[in-house]
Scaffold this active site. Structure first.
Site, PDB file in Angstrom:
ATOM      1  N   GLU A 138       0.838  -1.264  -0.113  1.00 41.84           N
ATOM      2  CA  GLU A 138      -0.051  -0.093   0.012  1.00 41.84           C
ATOM      3  C   GLU A 138       0.560   1.270  -0.139  1.00 41.84           C
ATOM      4  O   GLU A 138       0.715   2.330  -0.702  1.00 41.84           O
ATOM      5  CB  GLU A 138      -0.899   0.008   1.395  1.00 41.84           C
ATOM      6  CG  GLU A 138      -2.121  -0.869   1.150  1.00 41.84           C
ATOM      7  CD  GLU A 138      -2.922  -1.145   2.420  1.00 41.84           C
ATOM      8  OE1 GLU A 138      -3.906  -0.223   2.609  1.00 41.84           O
ATOM      9  OE2 GLU A 138      -2.655  -2.120   3.337  1.00 41.84           O
ATOM     10  N   ASP A 181      -2.304  -4.428   3.858  1.00 43.31           N
ATOM     11  CA  ASP A 181      -2.384  -4.600   5.267  1.00 43.31           C
ATOM     12  C   ASP A 181      -3.467  -6.020   5.562  1.00 43.31           C
ATOM     13  O   ASP A 181      -4.213  -6.205   4.560  1.00 43.31           O
ATOM     14  CB  ASP A 181      -3.217  -3.429   5.823  1.00 43.31           C
ATOM     15  CG  ASP A 181      -1.874  -2.357   5.975  1.00 43.31           C
ATOM     16  OD1 ASP A 181      -0.904  -2.772   5.786  1.00 43.31           O
ATOM     17  OD2 ASP A 181      -2.229  -1.166   6.292  1.00 43.31           O
ATOM     18  N   ASP A 224      -5.962  -6.234   7.584  1.00 41.50           N
ATOM     19  CA  ASP A 224      -7.450  -6.236   7.914  1.00 41.50           C
ATOM     20  C   ASP A 224      -8.365  -6.133   6.626  1.00 41.50           C
ATOM     21  O   ASP A 224      -7.910  -6.079   5.637  1.00 41.50           O
ATOM     22  CB  ASP A 224      -7.405  -4.529   8.579  1.00 41.50           C
ATOM     23  CG  ASP A 224      -6.971  -3.535   7.821  1.00 41.50           C
ATOM     24  OD1 ASP A 224      -6.670  -3.728   6.884  1.00 41.50           O
ATOM     25  OD2 ASP A 224      -6.856  -2.495   8.578  1.00 41.50           O
ATOM     26  N   GLU A 233     -10.045  -3.746   5.263  1.00 41.88           N
ATOM     27  CA  GLU A 233      -9.532  -2.516   4.553  1.00 41.88           C
ATOM     28  C   GLU A 233      -8.505  -3.077   3.456  1.00 41.88           C
ATOM     29  O   GLU A 233      -8.418  -2.746   2.128  1.00 41.88           O
ATOM     30  CB  GLU A 233      -9.051  -1.459   5.097  1.00 41.88           C
ATOM     31  CG  GLU A 233      -9.349   0.098   4.320  1.00 41.88           C
ATOM     32  CD  GLU A 233     -10.602   0.497   4.084  1.00 41.88           C
ATOM     33  OE1 GLU A 233     -11.009   1.212   3.302  1.00 41.88           O
ATOM     34  OE2 GLU A 233     -11.608  -0.103   4.897  1.00 41.88           O
ATOM     35  N   TYR A 280       1.518  -4.923  13.718  1.00 43.17           N
ATOM     36  CA  TYR A 280       0.404  -4.259  12.922  1.00 43.17           C
ATOM     37  C   TYR A 280      -0.381  -3.292  13.932  1.00 43.17           C
ATOM     38  O   TYR A 280      -0.693  -3.805  14.934  1.00 43.17           O
ATOM     39  CB  TYR A 280      -0.503  -5.233  12.073  1.00 43.17           C
ATOM     40  CG  TYR A 280      -1.456  -4.380  11.268  1.00 43.17           C
ATOM     41  CD1 TYR A 280      -1.055  -3.448  10.177  1.00 43.17           C
ATOM     42  CD2 TYR A 280      -2.874  -4.761  11.669  1.00 43.17           C
ATOM     43  CE1 TYR A 280      -1.949  -2.833   9.588  1.00 43.17           C
ATOM     44  CE2 TYR A 280      -3.600  -3.944  10.432  1.00 43.17           C
ATOM     45  CZ  TYR A 280      -3.377  -3.259   9.607  1.00 43.17           C
ATOM     46  OH  TYR A 280      -4.319  -2.511   8.939  1.00 43.17           O
ATOM     47  N   ARG A 298      -3.455  -1.637  13.838  1.00 40.77           N
ATOM     48  CA  ARG A 298      -4.881  -1.615  13.779  1.00 40.77           C
ATOM     49  C   ARG A 298      -5.317  -3.116  14.028  1.00 40.77           C
ATOM     50  O   ARG A 298      -5.457  -3.752  13.418  1.00 40.77           O
ATOM     51  CB  ARG A 298      -5.346  -1.229  12.399  1.00 40.77           C
ATOM     52  CG  ARG A 298      -5.028   0.177  12.136  1.00 40.77           C
ATOM     53  CD  ARG A 298      -5.679   0.630  10.734  1.00 40.77           C
ATOM     54  NE  ARG A 298      -5.084   1.989  10.476  1.00 40.77           N
ATOM     55  CZ  ARG A 298      -4.363   2.417   9.737  1.00 40.77           C
ATOM     56  NH1 ARG A 298      -3.681   1.255   9.018  1.00 40.77           N
ATOM     57  NH2 ARG A 298      -4.158   3.586   9.335  1.00 40.77           N
ATOM     58  N   HIS A 331      -5.225 -11.878  14.976  1.00 43.41           N
ATOM     59  CA  HIS A 331      -4.223 -10.860  14.951  1.00 43.41           C
ATOM     60  C   HIS A 331      -3.256 -10.942  16.293  1.00 43.41           C
ATOM     61  O   HIS A 331      -3.728 -11.464  17.181  1.00 43.41           O
ATOM     62  CB  HIS A 331      -4.793  -9.422  14.900  1.00 43.41           C
ATOM     63  CG  HIS A 331      -5.317  -9.294  13.534  1.00 43.41           C
ATOM     64  ND1 HIS A 331      -6.273  -8.102  13.386  1.00 43.41           N
ATOM     65  CD2 HIS A 331      -5.718  -9.936  12.391  1.00 43.41           C
ATOM     66  CE1 HIS A 331      -6.797  -8.257  12.052  1.00 43.41           C
ATOM     67  NE2 HIS A 331      -6.327  -9.322  11.633  1.00 43.41           N
TER      68      HIS A 331
END
Length: 738
Positions: A8, A82, A84, A86, A300, A302, A347
């Site tokens: 990203e 990433d 997640d 998103e 990570y 989030r 996670h």
């Protein structure tokens, strides 16, 4: 031919490229390359089916062209966005944009950006998870539906430029409800009996817990006469020690950080906003320079999980023994579970990736926000795997024939994790006592107290509340607060969130006509259903239709039935700031006169202060006219009814007067009175003849004149010394009167 890895961000691309060398090309998509159009609804609805009309943003067209070219010549293409939802959706859009089948393109995920993590991920690729993509699409479409259908309605009924969102509206209601509690709060006056005993030169504050068989708690005594009678009785009593209780209590180690607790801790300890915290954490995750080269130094950021990888636990346990000794190491690694609703336990918690990259070493490579936040994360993780702290608590019961009091002492006997985090609570050591030992009462008095309203939310406490209610997810906390601030629904003053006037109007409207939008339970349930989509337990199209159909019906009814609140009566005068017409409006505090150009122009005619009541408040000592109670932006005060000819004001019930005239000091421009005022940025001093005279100063003027230019001298503090400073030439002299 080279392999191609698509990530990203450019920073992440550089870090991964350093690990893999010449066999791989690593390129960044720079976030979402496809999204719903910015200036259109972008959703086609046919037969209860929602078809998003994604567009490639103009700013990403060059990136897409480069991705297509590299992908065409690549041996293998890996999606490494990433981990997640998103990131999963970004990976799906990348694959679609470059003409690849998302279900056949290798997808690699990792919790940390280190060489081992990247190499392990490349050995174990998977494919795009369409259930997670659909969960993200459902969230995106839900938010677009609410934003594009509800926002215009609110703007048309209340004020231009307003918006409404699914998560932001629930969060706003929480803030507004707390403000209503504060405004409606009625304080209770109560009394505390304060007793002081002394032994071996040690003063002991004792709490009264029982009097004549009646238990005494915080709000028990609400009568001043009763409190004074108790004090008189206690002063005549003889006291002795009745019970001595000693016990040990452990304080458990704190868990490592997840997104919400990191934002809360960074707010309270570092003064960081959630957005500032996440920006610094992003840089630490994507890669910074270390003593071992460039790499990500935290996992990570989030996440709502508290899981810790076994290899990380083993590493931190070795470090604890080496640096602090075996007594600081628990027999088994500590395991934590999150209480967050719908937490993704696959996670990891937020932790350092290199335990030998200590804060001391990090200080050679990191600066500013990054170093502060890394130190916070490092110490929290280290402390989370150490032994509990242990205290010795001592309770001494002191009694007479009619009363019982207690004294509490505390001593830290094993610091445990406090060795890393520090202990702010000081020991309160008690002298040794024996049962039935006589002890003399030195002092006894009663003090008056009032209950306080609940505090306004801080950014940290609001995030904690959102998390506990299941509203939003780790990636949404910071953007939600940032959006409410940018839309001027709230302001953050001295770390407290204060809702603006328009926030009350919006929430009141939504509560009546769109209750589900601001209902925390409804919003949390929607989050759980989005989680169910990600787990292949819920159809995303069905969820969208079940929300859309009743919602759109309410919007249509609202256009016809909701009465406009844009009521503004022109008064025939014009704004001194922008020239537009002044209008009379209504607010929670009554009528006021403001600029019709709001929100671009925020002028309010401050002289138009509403009279709250007509009562007997005496007469003005300056002109003899009756005094009236008024309300200004700082609360209620007394003012002369002869205003503006007489500007005399007084404090009311301990409140600060709106304007206080400085005695023996005149305006250097026109000779008028100098008055103390309150503005948006705090206290200032101005001429009482404003707006005819525009003299203004940040510090109180004095009757002294400057020895250099004969200008008026202001009283202030400079470098911790009281001085007089010239308003005109800034000449400073010692303040002889201070």
């Amino acid at each position: 031919m080279k392999n191609l890895i698509i990530v990203e961000s450019p920073a992440k691309a550089r870090t991964i490229k350093n690990f893999l060398g010449g066999a791989y090309d690593v390129i960044a998509s720079k976030g979402h390359i496809r999204d719903l159009p910015k200036n259109a609804f972008g959703i086609k609805i046919e037969n209860e089916t929602f078809i998003p009309e994604y567009k490639i943003d103009t700013s990403h067209k060059e990136v897409v062209s480069e991705l297509k070219k590299l992908a065409k010549d690549a041996k293998e293409v890996y999606i490494a966005t990433d981990e997640d939802r998103e990131g999963e959706a970004i990976g799906y859009h990348i694959a679609t944009a470059i003409g690849k089948d998302p279900s056949k393109l290798p997808r690699i995920v990792f919790h940390e950006i280190t060489q081992k993590a990247i190499e392990d991920a490349l050995k174990n690729p998977r494919y795009i998870d369409m259930d997670r993509v659909n969960a993200q699409q459902a969230r995106r479409l839900l938010d677009r539906i609410v934003g594009y259908r509800l926002s215009p309605l609110i703007a048309s009924k209340i004020q231009s430029g307003l918006s409404a969102g699914r998560v932001q509206s629930s969060a706003l209601k929480i803030v507004v409800d707390r403000e209503k509690e504060i405004l409606d709060f009625k304080p209770i006056t109560y009394y505390i009996i304060e007793s002081l005993f002394k032994k071996d030169k040690v003063s002991l504050e004792a709490e009264l817990v029982e009097f004549k068989g009646k238990k005494i708690e915080k709000l028990t005594l609400q009568d001043s006469i009763e409190a004074k009678e108790i004090v008189e009785v206690l002063r005549g009593e003889s006291f002795s020690v009745r019970e001595i209780e000693t016990k040990r209590r452990k304080t458990a180690t704190p868990p490592p950080f997840m997104t919400s607790t990191l934002q809360q801790s960074a707010s309270s300890k570092l003064g960081f906003s959630p957005s500032r915290t996440m920006q610094a954490a992003q840089r630490l995750y994507e890669g910074v320079m270390t003593h071992k080269g460039s790499m990500g130094v935290i996992t990570y950021m989030r996440t709502d999980s508290l899981n810790i990888a076994k290899v990380a636990q083993d590493e931190v346990r070795k470090l604890i023994v080496k640096n602090y000794g075996k007594e600081y190491l628990p027999a088994k690694p500590k395991i934590y579970t999150t209480k967050a609703k719908g937490a993704q336990e696959a996670h990891e918690a937020i932790r350092p990736t290199l335990m030998d990259f200590t804060p001391e070493i990090a200080a050679q490579y990191l600066k500013g926000d990054e170093l502060k936040l890394y130190t916070l994360i490092y110490k929290q993780f280290l402390a989370s795997q150490m032994q509990d702290a242990e205290f010795e608590l001592q309770t001494i019961s002191i009694a007479s024939d009619c009363a019982k009091l207690k004294v509490i002492g505390r001593q830290l006997v094993f610091d445990g994790f406090y060795r890393v985090l520090g202990n702010e609570d000081k020991d309160k050591l008690l002298p040794e006592f024996s049962p039935n030992e006589k002890i003399k009462l030195e002092e006894c008095s009663d003090s008056e107290h009032q209950t306080c309203p609940p505090p306004r939310y801080s950014e940290a406490s609001l995030i904690k509340t959102l998390e506990s209610l299941g509203i939003g997810r780790p990636s949404t906390y910071a953007p939600t607060i940032a959006l409410l601030t940018s839309r001027e629904y709230i302001s953050v003053e001295k770390k407290q969130i204060k809702p603006q006037e328009v926030a009350f109007k919006v929430v009141d409207l939504l509560e009546v006509y769109f209750n589900e939008i601001v209902d925390s339970k409804f919003t949390a349930n929607l989050e759980e259903r989005l989680d169910a989509i990600a787990e292949s337990k819920q159809d995303w199209q069905k969820l969208l239709w079940e929300f859309y159909e009743p919602f759109i019906r309410k919007v249509s009814e609202g256009r016809a039935n909701i009465q406009s609140q844009k009521i503004a009566i022109p008064i025939g005068e014009f704004c001194p700031l922008c020239g537009k017409e002044l209008v009379q409006r209504n607010s929670r505090f009554g009528e006021f006169i403001g600029c019709s150009g709001y929100p671009k122009c925020k002028y309010i005619q401050k002289e138009q202060i509403q009279d709250i009541a007509v009562e007997d408040f005496g007469v003005c000592e300056k002109c003899g006219k009756p005094m009236v109670k008024k309300r200004g932006r700082n609360g209620e005060f007394l003012a002369c009814s002869g205003y503006p000819e007489c500007k005399n004001t007084k404090a009311l019930n301990g409140a600060k007067a709106q304007m206080q005239v400085l005695e023996d000091v005149k305006c250097p421009k026109c000779g008028g009175d100098i008055v103390e005022r309150m503005g948006r940025r705090g206290k200032f001093y101005g001429c009482g003849n404003y707006p005819k005279c525009d003299f203004i100063a940040n510090f109180p003027p004095t009757k002294h004149t400057c020895p250099k230019c004969n200008g008026v001298m202001l009283r202030r503090t400079y470098r911790k010394k009281p001085v007089l400073e010239c308003f005109a030439c800034k000449e400073r002299i010692d303040d002889k009167e201070a």
